[in-house]
Design an enzyme around this catalytic site. Sequence first.
Site, PDB file in Angstrom:
ATOM      1  N   LYS A 184       1.775 -39.870  32.592  1.00 17.35           N
ATOM      2  CA  LYS A 184       0.487 -40.516  32.320  1.00 17.35           C
ATOM      3  C   LYS A 184       0.206 -41.471  33.484  1.00 17.35           C
ATOM      4  O   LYS A 184       0.725 -42.586  33.543  1.00 17.35           O
ATOM      5  CB  LYS A 184       0.553 -41.285  30.994  1.00 17.35           C
ATOM      6  CG  LYS A 184      -0.613 -42.262  30.744  1.00 17.35           C
ATOM      7  CD  LYS A 184      -1.944 -41.565  30.593  1.00 17.35           C
ATOM      8  CE  LYS A 184      -3.038 -42.534  30.150  1.00 17.35           C
ATOM      9  NZ  LYS A 184      -3.380 -43.550  31.185  1.00 17.35           N
ATOM     10  N   GLU A 260       9.967 -51.179  36.028  1.00 11.61           N
ATOM     11  CA  GLU A 260       9.861 -51.749  37.373  1.00 11.61           C
ATOM     12  C   GLU A 260       8.561 -52.535  37.380  1.00 11.61           C
ATOM     13  O   GLU A 260       7.474 -51.957  37.321  1.00 11.61           O
ATOM     14  CB  GLU A 260       9.875 -50.652  38.436  1.00 11.61           C
ATOM     15  CG  GLU A 260      10.120 -51.183  39.834  1.00 11.61           C
ATOM     16  CD  GLU A 260       8.833 -51.576  40.543  1.00 11.61           C
ATOM     17  OE1 GLU A 260       8.565 -52.809  40.635  1.00 11.61           O
ATOM     18  OE2 GLU A 260       8.097 -50.680  40.973  1.00 11.61           O
ATOM     19  N   CYS A 294       4.284 -54.414  45.018  1.00  8.99           N
ATOM     20  CA  CYS A 294       5.022 -55.373  44.197  1.00  8.99           C
ATOM     21  C   CYS A 294       6.190 -55.999  44.940  1.00  8.99           C
ATOM     22  O   CYS A 294       6.637 -57.089  44.587  1.00  8.99           O
ATOM     23  CB  CYS A 294       5.521 -54.697  42.920  1.00  8.99           C
ATOM     24  SG  CYS A 294       6.462 -53.188  43.213  1.00  8.99           S
ATOM     25  N   GLU A 393       1.897 -63.337  40.494  1.00  7.40           N
ATOM     26  CA  GLU A 393       1.633 -62.199  41.379  1.00  7.40           C
ATOM     27  C   GLU A 393       0.129 -62.008  41.534  1.00  7.40           C
ATOM     28  O   GLU A 393      -0.581 -61.799  40.559  1.00  7.40           O
ATOM     29  CB  GLU A 393       2.270 -60.937  40.809  1.00  7.40           C
ATOM     30  CG  GLU A 393       2.176 -59.743  41.731  1.00  7.40           C
ATOM     31  CD  GLU A 393       2.908 -58.534  41.186  1.00  7.40           C
ATOM     32  OE1 GLU A 393       3.611 -57.869  41.971  1.00  7.40           O
ATOM     33  OE2 GLU A 393       2.770 -58.240  39.975  1.00  7.40           O
TER      34      GLU A 393
END
Length: 489
Positions: A184, A260, A294, A393
């Site tokens: 997905k 992750e 990331c 972030e």
Amino acid sequence: MNGLVPPEGTSLLIGGTLSPGGSGAFATINPATEEVLGYAANASAADMDAAIGAARAAFDETGWSRDHAFRAHCLRQLRDAMRAHVEELREITVAEVGAPVMLTGGPQLEGPIADLSFAADLAETYTWDTDLGSAVQMGIASRRVIRREAVGVVGAITPWNFPHQINLAKLGPALAAGNTVVLKPAPDTPWCAAVLGPLIAEHTDIPAGVVNIVTSDDHGLGARLVEDPRVDMITFTGSTQTGRAVMAAASATLKRTFLELGGKSAAIVLDDADIAAAASYTAFSVAVHAGQGCALTTRLLVPRAAYDDAVAAAIEALSGLRAGDPTNPGTVCGPLISARQRERVERYLEIARAEGGHIAVGGGRPENAARGYFVEPTLITGVANTATVAQEEIFGPVLVVIAHDGDDDAIRLANESPYGLSGSVWGTDPERIERVVSGVRTGTLSVNGGLWYHADAPFGGYKHSGIGREMGVAGFEEYLETKLVATPA
């Protein structure tokens, strides 16, 4: 647009069949121009149910999980099919992801394709059975063998920033280990996943149902995948906030969960380093793909006495990196993926100003970009390590410079974060470097510009950056169960 993506759009891959979505289609947008590229099949809840059922049947009713050589053969077929269509894939990637074309020779396309070779080789060479020898318990002598077997049905939920790399970093090892998969992908980049459908169906011997690709703009379908008891494992890459929700939902059926997640990695510059070189390198890296990575080092920790020199070097580096057309071979900083993401980055820049930070360079939209989701490479100075922009972030081309008072303080500042995904260390004294490397709690570290990304290298994080490892043998083993078999000696 090209031969892989028909004018009417892409299809789902369910049970070996390419089919339209039960909920019609949804648009995919070029983030550099804001134009509609075309349409992707929009799956319904029934489509997701069918995909999970197909994956379950393929695992339970075929010999896929037991034929290691056949799986290696199929993975090499997929690799070769992608290589044969690499220019079409490159065009799709630049247009849909906004990825600078220069990156498609590496981690945005060709690197992940090549990495399928590592997964295929592992399927053939991995030690699937380990003999523990004989042992006597209660007078009974038994011979023990450890078997490693596939987990079963894997639900893979992937993001938009490096779609080929992350899709294949999940598909390759999961298939090599003998699992079946329901993929997905993020709704921002559906084509990058959907193009695998015809390549698998028409150019490989992968049995029907082993790989299912379900594109949708409904995030609820990802939740259905996580919650379904027929799914044995979820592998998810994305934000920490969503990762928490995935882990909570998966707990109801006690699924194995690989996560992750986010990062706020620190580049630690020691006082014996080349300050200007380290600051320039870090500034350059944070502008790559508009900072949408990331593992990028988005905090630059420099000696207090060298703060001004580091800032000057970073300003010079970022001033030369203009956000621009990703089809230009010289572009490093392309667009952000969407208007929503650009608004997020701009909101953080406002927060930085409100908290007393100074925008030393950048901080706005390029003057010559009337369209496209661009933000200039930006440097923030004058904030503490506890500031919002130093702790959260941002996922944009934004670097924060923070002063440290020696090696111990640099380690403290690096660890003063909920994240622990990546980082770097710059210096010349090996003993000091080793002390910093040992002290920073993070999953990957670069020393003086060393590159850690490779197919055989495990990637993942500490703390809120995730659970488990992707890639390498460690990543492959995430998709395996352990079975002990004892027989009379």
